[in-house]
Design a protein around this motif. Structure first.
Motif, PDB file in Angstrom:
ATOM      1  N   GLY A 181     -53.416  41.365 -62.191  1.00  0.00           N
ATOM      2  CA  GLY A 181     -54.200  42.221 -63.085  1.00  0.00           C
ATOM      3  C   GLY A 181     -55.037  43.240 -62.338  1.00  0.00           C
ATOM      4  N   GLU A 182     -55.791  42.776 -61.337  1.00  0.00           N
ATOM      5  CA  GLU A 182     -56.646  43.677 -60.563  1.00  0.00           C
ATOM      6  C   GLU A 182     -55.805  44.653 -59.759  1.00  0.00           C
ATOM      7  N   PHE A 183     -54.728  44.177 -59.166  1.00  0.00           N
ATOM      8  CA  PHE A 183     -53.834  45.046 -58.402  1.00  0.00           C
ATOM      9  C   PHE A 183     -53.297  46.158 -59.290  1.00  0.00           C
ATOM     10  N   TYR A 184     -52.826  45.792 -60.471  1.00  0.00           N
ATOM     11  CA  TYR A 184     -52.259  46.765 -61.413  1.00  0.00           C
ATOM     12  C   TYR A 184     -53.277  47.834 -61.807  1.00  0.00           C
ATOM     13  N   SER A 185     -54.527  47.418 -61.977  1.00  0.00           N
ATOM     14  CA  SER A 185     -55.560  48.356 -62.431  1.00  0.00           C
ATOM     15  C   SER A 185     -55.896  49.414 -61.377  1.00  0.00           C
ATOM     16  N   LYS A 186     -55.525  49.141 -60.110  1.00  0.00           N
ATOM     17  CA  LYS A 186     -55.898  50.050 -59.035  1.00  0.00           C
ATOM     18  C   LYS A 186     -54.736  50.865 -58.480  1.00  0.00           C
ATOM     19  N   VAL A 187     -53.522  50.618 -58.968  1.00  0.00           N
ATOM     20  CA  VAL A 187     -52.403  51.438 -58.509  1.00  0.00           C
ATOM     21  C   VAL A 187     -52.419  52.753 -59.289  1.00  0.00           C
ATOM     22  N   SER A 188     -51.545  53.666 -58.916  1.00  0.00           N
ATOM     23  CA  SER A 188     -51.527  54.990 -59.543  1.00  0.00           C
ATOM     24  C   SER A 188     -51.167  54.909 -61.025  1.00  0.00           C
ATOM     25  N   LEU A 189     -51.697  55.856 -61.789  1.00  0.00           N
ATOM     26  CA  LEU A 189     -51.353  55.936 -63.206  1.00  0.00           C
ATOM     27  C   LEU A 189     -49.861  56.185 -63.371  1.00  0.00           C
ATOM     28  N   ALA A 190     -49.296  56.965 -62.446  1.00  0.00           N
ATOM     29  CA  ALA A 190     -47.863  57.271 -62.518  1.00  0.00           C
ATOM     30  C   ALA A 190     -47.028  56.008 -62.415  1.00  0.00           C
ATOM     31  N   TRP A 191     -47.448  55.054 -61.567  1.00  0.00           N
ATOM     32  CA  TRP A 191     -46.692  53.815 -61.411  1.00  0.00           C
ATOM     33  C   TRP A 191     -46.954  52.878 -62.575  1.00  0.00           C
ATOM     34  N   GLN A 192     -48.175  52.873 -63.088  1.00  0.00           N
ATOM     35  CA  GLN A 192     -48.504  52.010 -64.219  1.00  0.00           C
ATOM     36  C   GLN A 192     -47.606  52.298 -65.420  1.00  0.00           C
ATOM     37  N   LYS A 193     -47.180  53.560 -65.543  1.00  0.00           N
ATOM     38  CA  LYS A 193     -46.327  53.937 -66.671  1.00  0.00           C
ATOM     39  C   LYS A 193     -44.929  53.349 -66.554  1.00  0.00           C
ATOM     40  N   GLN A 194     -44.588  52.859 -65.361  1.00  0.00           N
ATOM     41  CA  GLN A 194     -43.227  52.400 -65.107  1.00  0.00           C
ATOM     42  C   GLN A 194     -43.087  50.883 -65.053  1.00  0.00           C
ATOM     43  N   LEU A 195     -44.198  50.156 -65.038  1.00  0.00           N
ATOM     44  CA  LEU A 195     -44.104  48.699 -64.915  1.00  0.00           C
ATOM     45  C   LEU A 195     -45.283  48.009 -65.587  1.00  0.00           C
ATOM     46  N   THR A 196     -45.189  46.680 -65.659  1.00  0.00           N
ATOM     47  CA  THR A 196     -46.250  45.865 -66.250  1.00  0.00           C
ATOM     48  C   THR A 196     -46.712  44.828 -65.231  1.00  0.00           C
ATOM     49  N   THR A 197     -47.818  44.190 -65.515  1.00  0.00           N
ATOM     50  CA  THR A 197     -48.304  43.129 -64.626  1.00  0.00           C
ATOM     51  C   THR A 197     -47.312  41.969 -64.576  1.00  0.00           C
ATOM     52  N   THR A 198     -46.646  41.723 -65.684  1.00  0.00           N
ATOM     53  CA  THR A 198     -45.651  40.647 -65.720  1.00  0.00           C
ATOM     54  C   THR A 198     -44.486  40.949 -64.783  1.00  0.00           C
ATOM     55  N   GLN A 199     -44.042  42.205 -64.769  1.00  0.00           N
ATOM     56  CA  GLN A 199     -42.958  42.595 -63.866  1.00  0.00           C
ATOM     57  C   GLN A 199     -43.382  42.443 -62.409  1.00  0.00           C
ATOM     58  N   LEU A 200     -44.618  42.806 -62.112  1.00  0.00           N
ATOM     59  CA  LEU A 200     -45.125  42.651 -60.757  1.00  0.00           C
ATOM     60  C   LEU A 200     -45.161  41.180 -60.353  1.00  0.00           C
ATOM     61  N   LYS A 201     -45.685  40.368 -61.233  1.00  0.00           N
ATOM     62  CA  LYS A 201     -45.797  38.944 -60.929  1.00  0.00           C
ATOM     63  C   LYS A 201     -44.425  38.315 -60.726  1.00  0.00           C
ATOM     64  N   ASN A 202     -43.467  38.698 -61.566  1.00  0.00           N
ATOM     65  CA  ASN A 202     -42.115  38.146 -61.439  1.00  0.00           C
ATOM     66  C   ASN A 202     -41.476  38.567 -60.119  1.00  0.00           C
ATOM     67  N   ALA A 203     -41.724  39.820 -59.719  1.00  0.00           N
ATOM     68  CA  ALA A 203     -41.125  40.344 -58.498  1.00  0.00           C
ATOM     69  C   ALA A 203     -41.642  39.607 -57.265  1.00  0.00           C
ATOM     70  N   PHE A 204     -42.914  39.231 -57.293  1.00  0.00           N
ATOM     71  CA  PHE A 204     -43.518  38.612 -56.111  1.00  0.00           C
ATOM     72  C   PHE A 204     -43.834  37.128 -56.307  1.00  0.00           C
ATOM     73  N   GLN A 205     -43.185  36.511 -57.299  1.00  0.00           N
ATOM     74  CA  GLN A 205     -43.393  35.086 -57.534  1.00  0.00           C
ATOM     75  C   GLN A 205     -43.059  34.236 -56.309  1.00  0.00           C
ATOM     76  N   PRO A 206     -42.003  34.577 -55.541  1.00  0.00           N
ATOM     77  CA  PRO A 206     -41.709  33.787 -54.334  1.00  0.00           C
ATOM     78  C   PRO A 206     -42.865  33.756 -53.336  1.00  0.00           C
ATOM     79  N   PHE A 207     -43.631  34.865 -53.254  1.00  0.00           N
ATOM     80  CA  PHE A 207     -44.784  34.896 -52.350  1.00  0.00           C
ATOM     81  C   PHE A 207     -45.845  33.904 -52.826  1.00  0.00           C
ATOM     82  N   MET A 208     -46.056  33.846 -54.136  1.00  0.00           N
ATOM     83  CA  MET A 208     -47.067  32.943 -54.677  1.00  0.00           C
ATOM     84  C   MET A 208     -46.618  31.494 -54.558  1.00  0.00           C
ATOM     85  N   ASP A 209     -45.336  31.269 -54.790  1.00  0.00           N
ATOM     86  CA  ASP A 209     -44.814  29.906 -54.665  1.00  0.00           C
ATOM     87  C   ASP A 209     -44.936  29.397 -53.233  1.00  0.00           C
ATOM     88  N   ALA A 210     -44.749  30.309 -52.258  1.00  0.00           N
ATOM     89  CA  ALA A 210     -44.827  29.930 -50.845  1.00  0.00           C
ATOM     90  C   ALA A 210     -46.252  29.984 -50.306  1.00  0.00           C
TER      91      ALA A 210
END
Length: 273
Positions: A181-210
């Motif tokens: 959530g915090e990461f998403y709020s601080k990235v560019s507005l241009a990128w925010q229009k292309q993804l969601t926090t859920t997509q970010l979390k899913n993409a980096f879930q392996p990092f959190m699992d490890a």
């Protein structure tokens, strides 16, 4: 009984109605002052609608509102102190200082043109106190030196290092906290229009699992594996690694300039031996 008015009287009535309904034409300084006062009072749409067609073709309303807000001009009525004026043909260049209600002083230069019976803002640039263009600020509106991301100079080596570290630590906080959530709020507005926090979390879930933690990079200098560059679309790409142990931390970061900072537009992180 129908009354008949003399033709001259009817014309006079029509003219008086037009005179009463038509907004008086302002001089350039007054038009500029009204423009910034509308922003200061939060009337962004009115301010934007009052700009020249060329301005609007280069700057959409959302970008205009975001930039004006980040300038601190929307925190109360703005007073304007115009220090110089230069008129050439149908263009007028103004330079001066804006004072917001919270006491912030913002030096600006702008060009107004006569269009549709009024003076309208055509370009707007925030300047340094010395009156010279400050590269970290953006030009709004159309002009030969339109200051898009693509026209920004490559950040200094120190700024590149700082951008890399701060971006990766922001990413690391998201992984450690298991929340983007915090990461998403601080990235560019241009990128925010292309993804969601859920997509970010899913993409980096392996990092959190490890339970990956990149905190060690704060003690190291980044190594850039390719020369950082800005492409024709204004995207700054930084590719490199940190010599962390026992595995190296590889990264590809993309940034886009959104006043007044370079902001994250994409991120790839790998942990490799």
């Amino acid at each position: 009984m129908k009354k008949h008015f003399p033709f001259a009287l009817l014309v006079a009535i029509a003219l008086s109605l037009v005179a009463c309904s038509k907004k008086p034409v302002l001089d350039p300084r007054s038009a500029a002052t009204e423009f910034f006062q509308e922003i200061g009072e939060g009337r962004f749409q009115e301010a934007y609608d009052s700009t020249a067609f060329g301005f609007q073709t280069q700057t959409n309303f959302l970008s205009f509102k975001a930039t004006a807000t980040e300038l601190g001009l929307a925190r109360g009525t703005v007073s304007c102190n115009w220090q110089s004026q230069e008129k050439k043909d149908r263009d007028v260049k103004l330079a001066g200082n804006l004072l917001s209600a919270n006491g912030n002083t913002v030096p600006v230069r702008l060009t107004l043109i006569e269009e549709r019976g009024a003076w309208r803002v055509f370009t707007l640039r925030v300047t340094s106190n010395k009156g010279k263009d400050d590269g970290q600020f953006s030009l709004l509106g159309k002009g030969s030196s339109f200051n898009s991301s693509a026209n920004h100079e490559l950040p200094s080596p120190k700024l590149l290092n700082d951008l890399t570290l701060s971006s990766l630590m922001l990413f690391n906080d998201a992984v450690v906290q298991n929340s983007f959530g915090e990461f998403y709020s601080k990235v560019s507005l241009a990128w925010q229009k292309q993804l969601t926090t859920t997509q970010l979390k899913n993409a980096f879930q392996p990092f959190m699992d490890a339970k990956v933690d990149l905190s060690d990079i704060q003690q190291l200098q980044p190594v850039f594996d390719a020369k950082p560059e800005i492409n024709s679309e204004g995207i700054l790409t930084v590719v490199g690694h940190y010599d962390t142990k026992p595995y190296r931390t590889l990264f590809t970061l993309r940034f886009i300039y959104e006043f007044p900072y370079w902001k994250i537009y994409g991120i790839e992180v790998q942990i490799k031996g």
